[in-house]
Write an enzyme that holds these catalytic residues in place. Structure first.
Site, PDB file in Angstrom:
ATOM      1  N   HIS A  34     -53.456 -32.570 -34.445  1.00 28.13           N
ATOM      2  CA  HIS A  34     -54.559 -33.542 -34.460  1.00 28.13           C
ATOM      3  C   HIS A  34     -55.310 -33.497 -35.788  1.00 28.13           C
ATOM      4  O   HIS A  34     -56.536 -33.545 -35.816  1.00 28.13           O
ATOM      5  CB  HIS A  34     -55.509 -33.325 -33.266  1.00 28.13           C
ATOM      6  CG  HIS A  34     -54.943 -33.879 -31.994  1.00 28.13           C
ATOM      7  ND1 HIS A  34     -54.951 -35.225 -31.711  1.00 28.13           N
ATOM      8  CD2 HIS A  34     -54.313 -33.273 -30.957  1.00 28.13           C
ATOM      9  CE1 HIS A  34     -54.369 -35.425 -30.527  1.00 28.13           C
ATOM     10  NE2 HIS A  34     -53.957 -34.253 -30.060  1.00 28.13           N
ATOM     11  N   SER A 126     -40.345 -38.406 -28.652  1.00 22.38           N
ATOM     12  CA  SER A 126     -39.230 -39.292 -28.326  1.00 22.38           C
ATOM     13  C   SER A 126     -39.486 -40.675 -28.925  1.00 22.38           C
ATOM     14  O   SER A 126     -38.563 -41.326 -29.413  1.00 22.38           O
ATOM     15  CB  SER A 126     -39.041 -39.390 -26.819  1.00 22.38           C
ATOM     16  OG  SER A 126     -40.256 -39.720 -26.184  1.00 22.38           O
ATOM     17  N   SER A 127     -40.736 -41.117 -28.925  1.00 19.70           N
ATOM     18  CA  SER A 127     -40.993 -42.477 -29.423  1.00 19.70           C
ATOM     19  C   SER A 127     -40.688 -42.584 -30.915  1.00 19.70           C
ATOM     20  O   SER A 127     -40.052 -43.553 -31.348  1.00 19.70           O
ATOM     21  CB  SER A 127     -42.418 -42.923 -29.102  1.00 19.70           C
ATOM     22  OG  SER A 127     -43.338 -41.974 -29.582  1.00 19.70           O
ATOM     23  N   GLU A 159     -45.593 -48.478 -34.063  1.00 22.56           N
ATOM     24  CA  GLU A 159     -46.257 -47.793 -32.941  1.00 22.56           C
ATOM     25  C   GLU A 159     -47.749 -48.152 -32.916  1.00 22.56           C
ATOM     26  O   GLU A 159     -48.323 -48.384 -31.852  1.00 22.56           O
ATOM     27  CB  GLU A 159     -46.065 -46.272 -33.054  1.00 22.56           C
ATOM     28  CG  GLU A 159     -46.630 -45.561 -31.859  1.00 22.56           C
ATOM     29  CD  GLU A 159     -45.830 -44.347 -31.416  1.00 22.56           C
ATOM     30  OE1 GLU A 159     -44.672 -44.179 -31.842  1.00 22.56           O
ATOM     31  OE2 GLU A 159     -46.383 -43.580 -30.623  1.00 22.56           O
ATOM     32  N   ASP A 171     -45.173 -37.579 -36.790  1.00 18.80           N
ATOM     33  CA  ASP A 171     -43.942 -37.603 -35.991  1.00 18.80           C
ATOM     34  C   ASP A 171     -42.831 -38.391 -36.672  1.00 18.80           C
ATOM     35  O   ASP A 171     -41.680 -37.951 -36.745  1.00 18.80           O
ATOM     36  CB  ASP A 171     -44.212 -38.220 -34.614  1.00 18.80           C
ATOM     37  CG  ASP A 171     -45.287 -37.464 -33.859  1.00 18.80           C
ATOM     38  OD1 ASP A 171     -45.668 -36.366 -34.310  1.00 18.80           O
ATOM     39  OD2 ASP A 171     -45.740 -37.964 -32.824  1.00 18.80           O
ATOM     40  N   TYR A 221     -55.905 -40.105 -26.512  1.00 21.07           N
ATOM     41  CA  TYR A 221     -55.554 -39.994 -27.927  1.00 21.07           C
ATOM     42  C   TYR A 221     -56.429 -40.915 -28.800  1.00 21.07           C
ATOM     43  O   TYR A 221     -57.033 -40.476 -29.775  1.00 21.07           O
ATOM     44  CB  TYR A 221     -54.064 -40.327 -28.112  1.00 21.07           C
ATOM     45  CG  TYR A 221     -53.566 -40.058 -29.511  1.00 21.07           C
ATOM     46  CD1 TYR A 221     -53.077 -38.814 -29.861  1.00 21.07           C
ATOM     47  CD2 TYR A 221     -53.604 -41.043 -30.488  1.00 21.07           C
ATOM     48  CE1 TYR A 221     -52.636 -38.552 -31.152  1.00 21.07           C
ATOM     49  CE2 TYR A 221     -53.170 -40.799 -31.771  1.00 21.07           C
ATOM     50  CZ  TYR A 221     -52.678 -39.552 -32.095  1.00 21.07           C
ATOM     51  OH  TYR A 221     -52.248 -39.307 -33.379  1.00 21.07           O
TER      52      TYR A 221
HETATM   53  C1  GLA Z   1     -49.013 -37.267 -31.605  1.00 23.05           C
HETATM   54  C2  GLA Z   1     -49.120 -38.292 -32.725  1.00 23.05           C
HETATM   55  C3  GLA Z   1     -49.163 -37.606 -34.091  1.00 23.05           C
HETATM   56  C4  GLA Z   1     -50.193 -36.490 -34.133  1.00 23.05           C
HETATM   57  C5  GLA Z   1     -50.058 -35.582 -32.911  1.00 23.05           C
HETATM   58  C6  GLA Z   1     -51.153 -34.565 -32.840  1.00 23.05           C
HETATM   59  O1  GLA Z   1     -47.783 -36.625 -31.646  1.00 23.05           O
HETATM   60  O2  GLA Z   1     -48.054 -39.200 -32.687  1.00 23.05           O
HETATM   61  O3  GLA Z   1     -49.404 -38.559 -35.100  1.00 23.05           O
HETATM   62  O4  GLA Z   1     -51.489 -37.019 -34.233  1.00 23.05           O
HETATM   63  O5  GLA Z   1     -50.053 -36.313 -31.696  1.00 23.05           O
HETATM   64  O6  GLA Z   1     -51.073 -33.684 -33.897  1.00 23.05           O
END
Ligand code: GLA
Length: 385
Positions: A34, A126-127, A159, A171, A221
């Protein structure tokens, strides 16, 4: 499912054999949770758990998709790519196609069979793996040159703006740019990156899924993102910064009085976690795994107490891991509210660790956790079949 079975499954649905295999990786994150959307550094690594797309170019204006374990075919028309935002399955793919087309890429009709071995809702991205692998397939069939960092940014945009999740870049970057046996130290404010060997000697990382489903779309989130935005705006009234990640713990101590309640807690997590990333990378480079483990634990406690994104299941799973004598540290990874933990465990103790933690978890939570055999691999792969 092995490759032959996947190819047969493709042929059964589409009537002809696939010609290509495009893959992109799921990921773990060693530390730096985060903080990507606050300009911080993250330290993810690409996994052997992947989105595999068996594919064949068909030409024309239809992209047809089918998914292992799910009956039926989902399709989108390449001249109506704005129309698939509400698809329950296939919206990530349509989003990627939409933004590629916006960039001038000619989206060519094709048949795609998704064999995704990244468990859905597991916090292993996965996304991102689906988005990145799809972007590669569509670029390859359009016969355009592509840059992997550009692919990651486009996947993130899909996304954010198509699927409606305001995720950071971690990610998609890991999924596209991961390197075998390395973690990627990525500075999310500049996209400068460095590969660091993920060598743990007699130890290894055990990935465990608490099996509480999580979905970034439904989770808090986006709320967390707003909270840290608020903190940044307040701090900017007294300090000339662009991101919370620019504050050292000492800087933060000086401005903390400006923030109240949860906003103060969220910002404190971000600042301290950014500091931990630097310390963790140093510990890893120095071979100091005890220190690395300690930092992983601190990261978890901060995500639990300050950022409040863990929950009973993740807390239980990581606490049980921490009780094991051969475990140096454990923490939740990814967005949180469900999904996976990583633990540093002595290789010779892994079987007993899985057995004991697994049993105690099932007893306390009422259902089982899953443990995965993972290895660190390259991000994107492209292969002719
Ligand atoms: C998800 C989001 C990432 C990141 C993490 C937390 O995986 O897709 O961008 O913010 O949470 O670190």
């Amino acid at each position: 499912m092995d490759r032959t079975q996947a190819m047969q499954a493709f042929e059964q649905v589409f009537g002809r054999a696939p010609t290509d295999l495009f893959t992109a990786a799921g990921r773990i994150n060693v530390i730096g949770e985060h903080v990507d959307y606050c300009g911080g550094k993250v330290f993810p690594a690409a996994l052997n758990l992947r989105c595999n797309i068996y594919a064949r170019k068909t030409g024309g204006d239809t992209v047809r998709m089918t998914f292992r374990g799910i009956d039926g075919v989902v399709e989108f028309k390449t001249d109506k790519l704005n129309d698939y935002r509400d698809l329950e399955i296939g919206n990530y793919q349509a989003g990627v196609a939409y933004f590629l087309q916006e960039k001038g890429v000619d989206i060519i009709g094709c048949d795609l069979y998704y064999d995704c071995t990244v468990p859905f809702g597991s916090g292993l991205s996965s996304s991102a793996a689906i988005e990145v692998a799809t972007a590669v397939a569509l670029c390859e069939y359009a016969n355009v040159e592509y840059d992997k960092v550009e692919i990651a940014l486009l996947a993130q945009k899909a996304e954010n703006q198509y699927a409606g999740v305001n995720c950071g870049i971690m990610d998609q970057f890991a999924s596209a740019m991961g390197k075998k046996d390395h973690a990627v130290l990525l500075d999310c404010s500049t996209l400068a990156y460095e590969y660091v060997p993920l060598q743990l000697g007699d130890y290894c990382l055990v990935v465990a899924n608490c099996n509480k489903p999580h979905s970034l779309v439904e989770s808090k989130y986006n709320v967390r993102r707003q909270e840290v935005e608020t903190a940044l705006k307040v701090i900017q009234t007294v300090k000339d910064i662009n991101n919370l990640s620019e504050l050292s713990p000492k800087d933060f101590a000086e401005v903390k009085y400006l923030l109240a309640g949860v906003v103060a807690k969220r910002a404190e997590h971000v600042v301290m976690e950014c500091d931990r990333v630097n310390k963790a990378v140093k510990a890893l480079k120095d071979g100091d795994l005890v220190e690395l483990g300690k930092l992983l634990n601190e990261s978890h406690f901060s995500l639990r107490d300050l950022y409040e994104v863990t929950g009973k299941e993740l807390d239980t799973l990581s606490a049980l891991a921490r009780k094991e004598t051969e475990c140096l540290g454990s923490r939740m990874i990814g967005g949180g509210f469900g999904g996976c933990t990583i633990s540093i465990v002595k290789k010779t103790a892994v079987d007993g660790f899985i057995r004991r933690v697994g049993m105690a978890y099932a007893e306390e939570i009422g259902y089982k956790a899953s443990f995965y055999e993972t290895s660190i691999e390259d991000g994107i792969t492209v292969e002719k079949l």
